[in-house]
Design a protein around this motif. Structure first.
Motif, mmCIF file in Angstrom:
data_model
loop_
_atom_site.group_PDB
_atom_site.id
_atom_site.type_symbol
_atom_site.label_atom_id
_atom_site.label_comp_id
_atom_site.label_asym_id
_atom_site.label_seq_id
_atom_site.Cartn_x
_atom_site.Cartn_y
_atom_site.Cartn_z
ATOM 1 N N VAL A 1 0.844 -1.197 0.000
ATOM 2 C CA VAL A 1 0.000 0.000 0.000
ATOM 3 C C VAL A 1 0.876 1.243 0.000
ATOM 4 C CG1 VAL A 1 -1.621 1.347 1.416
ATOM 5 C CG2 VAL A 1 -2.022 -1.096 1.039
ATOM 6 N N HIS A 2 1.911 1.259 0.828
ATOM 7 C CA HIS A 2 2.817 2.412 0.892
ATOM 8 C C HIS A 2 3.487 2.657 -0.464
ATOM 9 C CE1 HIS A 2 5.474 5.316 2.796
ATOM 10 N NE2 HIS A 2 6.443 4.776 2.094
ATOM 11 N N ARG A 3 3.985 1.586 -1.084
ATOM 12 C CA ARG A 3 4.650 1.721 -2.400
ATOM 13 C C ARG A 3 3.686 2.262 -3.450
ATOM 14 N NH1 ARG A 3 6.518 -3.430 -1.335
ATOM 15 N NH2 ARG A 3 5.061 -4.267 -2.853
ATOM 16 N N ILE A 4 2.471 1.734 -3.464
ATOM 17 C CA ILE A 4 1.480 2.161 -4.460
ATOM 18 C C ILE A 4 1.095 3.617 -4.223
ATOM 19 C CG2 ILE A 4 -0.913 1.827 -5.222
ATOM 20 C CD1 ILE A 4 -0.387 -1.227 -4.891
ATOM 21 N N GLN A 5 0.857 3.996 -2.979
ATOM 22 C CA GLN A 5 0.516 5.394 -2.683
ATOM 23 C C GLN A 5 1.657 6.324 -3.096
ATOM 24 O OE1 GLN A 5 -0.472 5.239 1.497
ATOM 25 N NE2 GLN A 5 -2.652 5.220 1.036
ATOM 26 N N THR B 1 -3.524 21.172 -2.915
ATOM 27 C CA THR B 1 -2.891 19.849 -2.871
ATOM 28 C C THR B 1 -3.776 18.870 -2.118
ATOM 29 O OG1 THR B 1 -0.691 20.836 -2.975
ATOM 30 C CG2 THR B 1 -0.832 18.578 -2.147
ATOM 31 N N LEU B 2 -4.349 19.312 -1.008
ATOM 32 C CA LEU B 2 -5.244 18.462 -0.229
ATOM 33 C C LEU B 2 -6.417 17.991 -1.087
ATOM 34 C CD1 LEU B 2 -5.807 17.255 2.537
ATOM 35 C CD2 LEU B 2 -6.930 19.395 3.162
ATOM 36 N N GLY B 3 -6.962 18.869 -1.911
ATOM 37 C CA GLY B 3 -8.040 18.482 -2.811
ATOM 38 C C GLY B 3 -7.602 17.435 -3.820
ATOM 39 N N LYS B 4 -6.380 17.545 -4.316
ATOM 40 C CA LYS B 4 -5.862 16.577 -5.291
ATOM 41 C C LYS B 4 -5.556 15.232 -4.652
ATOM 42 C CE LYS B 4 -3.861 20.119 -8.252
ATOM 43 N NZ LYS B 4 -2.626 20.722 -8.754
ATOM 44 N N LEU B 5 -5.276 15.240 -3.351
ATOM 45 C CA LEU B 5 -4.928 13.995 -2.662
ATOM 46 C C LEU B 5 -6.078 12.990 -2.680
ATOM 47 C CD1 LEU B 5 -2.897 15.167 0.451
ATOM 48 C CD2 LEU B 5 -2.085 13.809 -1.487
ATOM 49 N N ARG B 6 -7.286 13.486 -2.677
ATOM 50 C CA ARG B 6 -8.436 12.570 -2.712
ATOM 51 C C ARG B 6 -8.383 11.699 -3.963
ATOM 52 N NH1 ARG B 6 -13.860 11.761 -3.980
ATOM 53 N NH2 ARG B 6 -15.040 10.919 -2.253
ATOM 54 N N GLY B 7 -8.097 12.306 -5.095
ATOM 55 C CA GLY B 7 -7.991 11.553 -6.344
ATOM 56 C C GLY B 7 -6.838 10.558 -6.311
ATOM 57 N N VAL B 8 -5.728 10.964 -5.713
ATOM 58 C CA VAL B 8 -4.565 10.073 -5.596
ATOM 59 C C VAL B 8 -4.928 8.861 -4.748
ATOM 60 C CG1 VAL B 8 -2.231 9.870 -4.642
ATOM 61 C CG2 VAL B 8 -2.874 11.914 -5.921
ATOM 62 N N ARG B 9 -5.577 9.111 -3.630
ATOM 63 C CA ARG B 9 -5.934 8.017 -2.737
ATOM 64 C C ARG B 9 -6.936 7.072 -3.391
ATOM 65 N NH1 ARG B 9 -7.545 9.568 2.896
ATOM 66 N NH2 ARG B 9 -6.739 7.508 3.364
ATOM 67 N N LEU B 10 -7.897 7.629 -4.133
ATOM 68 C CA LEU B 10 -8.880 6.780 -4.804
ATOM 69 C C LEU B 10 -8.236 5.922 -5.888
ATOM 70 C CD1 LEU B 10 -11.959 9.172 -5.076
ATOM 71 C CD2 LEU B 10 -11.713 7.154 -3.614
ATOM 72 N N SER B 11 -7.320 6.516 -6.662
ATOM 73 C CA SER B 11 -6.671 5.723 -7.716
ATOM 74 C C SER B 11 -5.767 4.648 -7.116
ATOM 75 C CB SER B 11 -5.901 6.620 -8.687
ATOM 76 O OG SER B 11 -4.834 7.269 -8.058
ATOM 77 N N ALA B 12 -5.096 4.953 -6.016
ATOM 78 C CA ALA B 12 -4.266 3.944 -5.342
ATOM 79 C C ALA B 12 -5.152 2.829 -4.788
ATOM 80 C CB ALA B 12 -3.437 4.587 -4.234
ATOM 81 N N ALA B 13 -6.283 3.197 -4.177
ATOM 82 C CA ALA B 13 -7.204 2.194 -3.631
ATOM 83 C C ALA B 13 -7.771 1.317 -4.738
ATOM 84 C CB ALA B 13 -8.322 2.876 -2.856
ATOM 85 N N ASP B 14 -8.108 1.921 -5.873
ATOM 86 C CA ASP B 14 -8.614 1.133 -7.004
ATOM 87 C C ASP B 14 -7.600 0.083 -7.431
ATOM 88 O OD1 ASP B 14 -11.039 2.429 -7.131
ATOM 89 O OD2 ASP B 14 -10.473 3.754 -8.786
ATOM 90 N N GLU B 15 -6.339 0.477 -7.488
ATOM 91 C CA GLU B 15 -5.292 -0.477 -7.887
ATOM 92 C C GLU B 15 -5.153 -1.589 -6.855
ATOM 93 O OE1 GLU B 15 -0.475 -0.641 -8.638
ATOM 94 O OE2 GLU B 15 -1.504 1.263 -8.941
ATOM 95 N N ILE B 16 -5.158 -1.231 -5.581
ATOM 96 C CA ILE B 16 -4.971 -2.219 -4.519
ATOM 97 C C ILE B 16 -6.146 -3.190 -4.468
ATOM 98 C CG2 ILE B 16 -4.865 -2.497 -2.001
ATOM 99 C CD1 ILE B 16 -3.381 0.327 -2.083
ATOM 100 N N LEU B 17 -7.351 -2.671 -4.636
ATOM 101 C CA LEU B 17 -8.553 -3.494 -4.483
ATOM 102 C C LEU B 17 -9.011 -4.164 -5.779
ATOM 103 C CD1 LEU B 17 -10.545 -1.065 -2.177
ATOM 104 C CD2 LEU B 17 -9.279 -3.121 -1.493
ATOM 105 N N ALA B 18 -8.338 -3.904 -6.881
ATOM 106 C CA ALA B 18 -8.755 -4.419 -8.187
ATOM 107 C C ALA B 18 -9.018 -5.928 -8.212
ATOM 108 C CB ALA B 18 -7.735 -4.037 -9.258
ATOM 109 N N PRO B 19 -8.229 -6.751 -7.533
ATOM 110 C CA PRO B 19 -8.478 -8.198 -7.615
ATOM 111 C C PRO B 19 -9.726 -8.670 -6.872
ATOM 112 C CG PRO B 19 -6.242 -7.745 -6.826
ATOM 113 C CD PRO B 19 -6.968 -6.448 -6.833
ATOM 114 N N LEU B 20 -10.342 -7.810 -6.062
ATOM 115 C CA LEU B 20 -11.471 -8.231 -5.229
ATOM 116 C C LEU B 20 -12.816 -7.934 -5.887
ATOM 117 C CD1 LEU B 20 -10.273 -6.899 -1.737
ATOM 118 C CD2 LEU B 20 -9.909 -9.170 -2.751
#
Length: 149
Positions: A21-25, A106-125
């Protein structure tokens, strides 16, 4: 024939997942060119939850880190113009940390970063697996069933 300790296996899996998760974020932050680390993004998100600028000690307590770690994070974010140190109006010896306009952007942009990272992490589920995982994570985060050490 010996069988591995299931709790030890779970602990190893959690540690491996945490590192992944850390690497992907980190990669998603770098791809967006925000110029901040995952730890700095956590501090920005935490700052965003305060109604008024907190003290460094407040941030350290909320982030569950030593005050020196907050100082290092604030130094980096201040150098990049995302936060600034301001004197407390009631006590000039106290320094508070506030978001700048760039920090809020930057804080506003972080939401998109977190969502895209979560999508990648959760993709197999599947959706059902995600719901089950969410429930399990809530239990772990909230500490239900916590045992004394």
């Amino acid at each position: 024939m010996t069988f591995p300790d299931p709790d030890a296996l779970l602990a190893e899996q959690l540690l491996r997942l945490t590192r992944r998760v850390h690497r992907i974020q980190k990669r998603h932050l770098e791809q967006r060119g925000l110029g901040i680390t995952p730890a700095q993004s956590r501090l920005l998100r935490t700052l965003g939850h305060y109604g008024s600028p907190p003290r460094m000690a407040d941030l350290a307590e909320r982030l569950e880190v030593v005050p020196r770690a907050v100082t290092t994070l604030v130094d980096g974010l201040e150098a990049s113009g995302k936060v600034r140190r301001v004197p407390d109006p009631a006590n000039r010896r106290v320094i508070r940390i506030e978001l700048t306009d760039d920090g809020r952007t930057t804080l506003g942009k972080l939401r998109g970063v977190r969502l895209s990272a979560a999508d990648e992490i959760l993709a197999p589920l599947t959706e059902d697996q995600r719901r089950v995982l969410g429930g399990l994570l809530d239990t772990l985060v909230d500490g239900d069933g916590e045992r004394a050490c």
